[in-house]
Structures are given as structure tokens and as C-alpha cells.
Scaffold this motif. Structure first.
Motif, mmCIF file in Angstrom:
data_model
loop_
_atom_site.group_PDB
_atom_site.id
_atom_site.type_symbol
_atom_site.label_atom_id
_atom_site.label_comp_id
_atom_site.label_asym_id
_atom_site.label_seq_id
_atom_site.Cartn_x
_atom_site.Cartn_y
_atom_site.Cartn_z
ATOM 1 N N LEU A 4 0.855 -1.181 0.000
ATOM 2 C CA LEU A 4 0.000 0.000 0.000
ATOM 3 C C LEU A 4 0.893 1.233 0.000
ATOM 4 O O LEU A 4 1.782 1.350 0.841
ATOM 5 N N GLU A 6 0.727 5.383 0.038
ATOM 6 C CA GLU A 6 -0.091 6.588 0.190
ATOM 7 C C GLU A 6 0.553 7.777 -0.524
ATOM 8 O O GLU A 6 1.777 7.819 -0.696
ATOM 9 N N CYS A 22 -4.346 6.028 -1.863
ATOM 10 C CA CYS A 22 -3.585 4.837 -1.451
ATOM 11 C C CYS A 22 -3.702 3.807 -2.559
ATOM 12 O O CYS A 22 -4.792 3.275 -2.804
ATOM 13 N N TRP A 33 -8.679 4.301 6.462
ATOM 14 C CA TRP A 33 -7.660 5.310 6.781
ATOM 15 C C TRP A 33 -7.611 5.442 8.306
ATOM 16 O O TRP A 33 -8.651 5.574 8.959
ATOM 17 N N CYS A 92 -2.848 4.171 5.418
ATOM 18 C CA CYS A 92 -3.794 3.357 4.678
ATOM 19 C C CYS A 92 -3.747 1.930 5.218
ATOM 20 O O CYS A 92 -2.651 1.410 5.518
ATOM 21 N N GLY A 102 0.162 0.926 4.904
ATOM 22 C CA GLY A 102 1.070 1.752 4.139
ATOM 23 C C GLY A 102 2.090 2.398 5.052
ATOM 24 O O GLY A 102 2.053 2.240 6.280
#
Length: 111
Positions: A4, A6, A22, A33, A92, A102
Motif C-alpha cells: 500500500l 499513500e 492509497c 484510513w 492506509c 502503508g
């Protein structure tokens, strides 16, 4: 393994807007989020499930909108009417046979 990434963070004045994105390397089921303010625990900001159902923290209801593009495997967070208390690192989250995060993107709101 899901990656992931972002993007979209930055510095804006109170009352402004930002759009976070993301990008997921694979399709995921549920996405969300989270954010972490300095000195505070990470908290859930918004969630979207596989059917498009959404959930928002009370602090962002009416100001933030979570959405996803399933073709692009991308999650978005449109943030309007930003407040200094929205400052933090936004992460994320995705779930696909496991939990994935993320690296985070910094959002700073100046008063």
C-alpha cells in the motif's frame, strides 16, 4: 503480499482541503484510513468495506469522504474543512488474507 502506497499529504491552512490516495498492489477486501497525531495513539478515521459500506469517526463526519476505485485498486480520502486537530500521519489499511499498512503520509493543518 499486498503493498500500500499513500500519497497526497501536505501542509494546508485550516479550512482547506486535501485528497489522500492509497494505491494497492492487489485488490483488497476492506480498506480504511487511520491517523496518528503526535503523542497520541493511532485512531480509525474512515472505513469502507467490500460492498461500499462506510464508517466515519465522529470527529470527521460531514467533512471527510472515503471512496475506492476497484479498477485502479486505489483508496481515497477527500478531506474538507480541515482543522488543526486533523494534523497527523495518515495510514492506509487493507485486508486480504491478512492486515496490511502503508508507510504513512504527513498531513499538517496550520491555524
Amino acid at each position: 503480499q499486498v503493498q500500500l502506497v499513500e500519497s497526497g499529504g501536505g501542509l494546508v491552512q485550516a479550512g482547506g482541503s486535501l485528497r489522500l490516495a492509497c494505491a494497492a498492489s492487489l485488490g483488497v477486501v476492506n480498506m480504511a484510513w487511520h491517523r496518528q497525531a503526535p503523542g497520541k495513539q493511532r485512531e480509525l478515521v474512515a472505513f469502507i468495506n467490500d460492498l461500499g459500506g462506510t464508517y466515519y469517526a465522529d470527529s470527521v463526519k460531514g467533512r471527510f469522504t472515503i471512496s475506492r476505485d476497484r479498477v485502479k485498486n486505489t483508496l481515497y480520502l477527500q478531506m474538507n474543512s480541515l482543522k488543526p486537530e486533523d494534523t497527523g500521519v495518515y495510514y492506509c489499511y487493507g485486508r486480504k488474507n491478512g492486515d496490511y499498512w502503508g508507510q504513512g503520509t504527513q498531513v499538517t493543518i496550520s491555524s
